[in-house]
Design a protein around this motif. Structure first.
Motif, PDB file in Angstrom:
ATOM      1  N   GLU A   1       0.778  -1.251   0.084  1.00  0.00           N
ATOM      2  CA  GLU A   1       0.462   0.277   0.266  1.00  0.00           C
ATOM      3  C   GLU A   1       0.671   1.012  -0.147  1.00  0.00           C
ATOM      4  O   GLU A   1       0.742   2.098  -0.672  1.00  0.00           O
TER       5      GLU A   1
ATOM      6  N   VAL B   1      -7.194   6.791   2.584  1.00  0.00           N
ATOM      7  CA  VAL B   1      -7.922   5.465   1.673  1.00  0.00           C
ATOM      8  C   VAL B   1      -9.140   6.392   1.846  1.00  0.00           C
ATOM      9  O   VAL B   1      -9.401   6.404   2.537  1.00  0.00           O
TER      10      VAL B   1
ATOM     11  N   HIS C   1      -8.409   3.126  -2.766  1.00  0.00           N
ATOM     12  CA  HIS C   1      -7.579   3.223  -3.678  1.00  0.00           C
ATOM     13  C   HIS C   1      -6.444   4.478  -2.748  1.00  0.00           C
ATOM     14  O   HIS C   1      -7.073   5.565  -1.967  1.00  0.00           O
TER      15      HIS C   1
END
Length: 295
Positions: free
Chosen positions: A136, A275, A280
């Protein structure tokens, strides 16, 4: 990257189809060919990177762009070394990065506060001190990189060797003493230059002013402490060199888009700050920091 040297050590920290993360430590001359698109965050030490006709002097907080098929050479001062986290992206992972690299628009980025904060978080994640996935962080890093490049293009600087060496040595000195009060004159003395000449050379070689680099060193150290220590925010602010808590909170929020407490919560698993609802990374999460002044 493929490389040849006895002074290079590496460790695969994460491996995926579209993103891998490798930790590198090099203390000798390294040469090779980049085998994939990569963004390498230098978190300790310094190095000089040469590819084609361009040469870049990198210090802690800088980001190096590895372009597939490009031959390169990395060198260090005697006894020096560099440590970095290299995010290696698969084909087409982010079309924006592919386009920037294909166009040859950027070879490296100078130390930027918003990338330093993410770099500190990535270090914590690789050491198991954060619940945020390193994959991430790799995508967040790429998104923020694209945002930075579109407004802050960096071209190669071919200055005199002695000036470049003094600028890098001064940056290393600033990083080592960033917890202290450092003025422009202090940095100039460390580089054996007049303050005016030092400011110009430092900014030309490294892409940031000495004080901008000082603040970003403090933010980088603070991000690491917030991620993997139990010290209070006030203790961390004072330890890394901020004179008062309010200045630290204000500067950190400008760089990260969240408060130090919010960043600590995010590092421990509460990731909603970074986020968006679709799952995303949000491009708006990290606001660019305003240029601080010398105090």
């Amino acid at each position: 990257m493929s490389a040849a040297t006895s002074g290079l050590s590496s460790a695969m920290l994460a491996r995926g189809e579209s993103l891998s993360v490798v930790g590198f430590r090099c203390a000798a001359r390294v040469f090779g060919v980049h085998d994939t698109l990569s963004l390498s965050y230098l978190h300790h030490g310094s190095l000089t990177y040469r590819a084609g006709s361009c040469s870049f002097d990198l210090v802690a907080g800088s980001v190096l762009v590895g372009r597939p098929g490009i031959e390169y050479v990395c060198t260090h001062t005697p006894g020096g070394f560099g440590e970095c986290l290299s995010f290696r992206y698969g084909p087409g992972v982010l079309e924006a990065i592919d386009n920037l690299v294909a166009a040859g628009r950027v070879g490296c980025l100078p130390p930027l506060a918003e990338l330093a904060v993410l770099g500190g978080l990535a270090q914590a994640a690789t050491g198991g001190a954060s619940d945020v996935g390193i994959d991430e962080i790799g995508v967040m890093f790429a998104v923020r990189f694209v945002d930075a490049v579109t407004g802050n293009e960096r071209r190669c600087f071919l200055g005199s060797g002695i000036h470049r060496r003094r600028a890098v040595d001064a940056a290393l000195w600033i990083d080592a003493h960033s917890h202290d009060v450092i003025t422009l004159e202090d940095g100039a003395k460390a580089a054996d230059m007049s303050p005016f000449h030092f400011l110009r050379v430092f900014a030309k070689v490294l892409g940031v002013t000495p004080h901008q680099y000082l603040v970003r060193c403090r933010l980088r150290h603070a991000a690491r402490l917030l991620s993997d220590s139990e010290q209070s925010v006030t203790e961390i602010a004072l330890q890394v060199g901020f004179g008062d808590l309010s200045n630290f909170v204000r500067t950190f929020r400008r760089a990260a888009g969240v408060s130090p407490r919010g960043f600590r919560q995010m590092a421990s698993g509460e990731r909603q700050e970074l986020v968006c609802s679709g799952g995303h990374p949000s491009r708006a999460s990290f606001a660019k920091s305003a240029t601080p002044r010398y105090r």
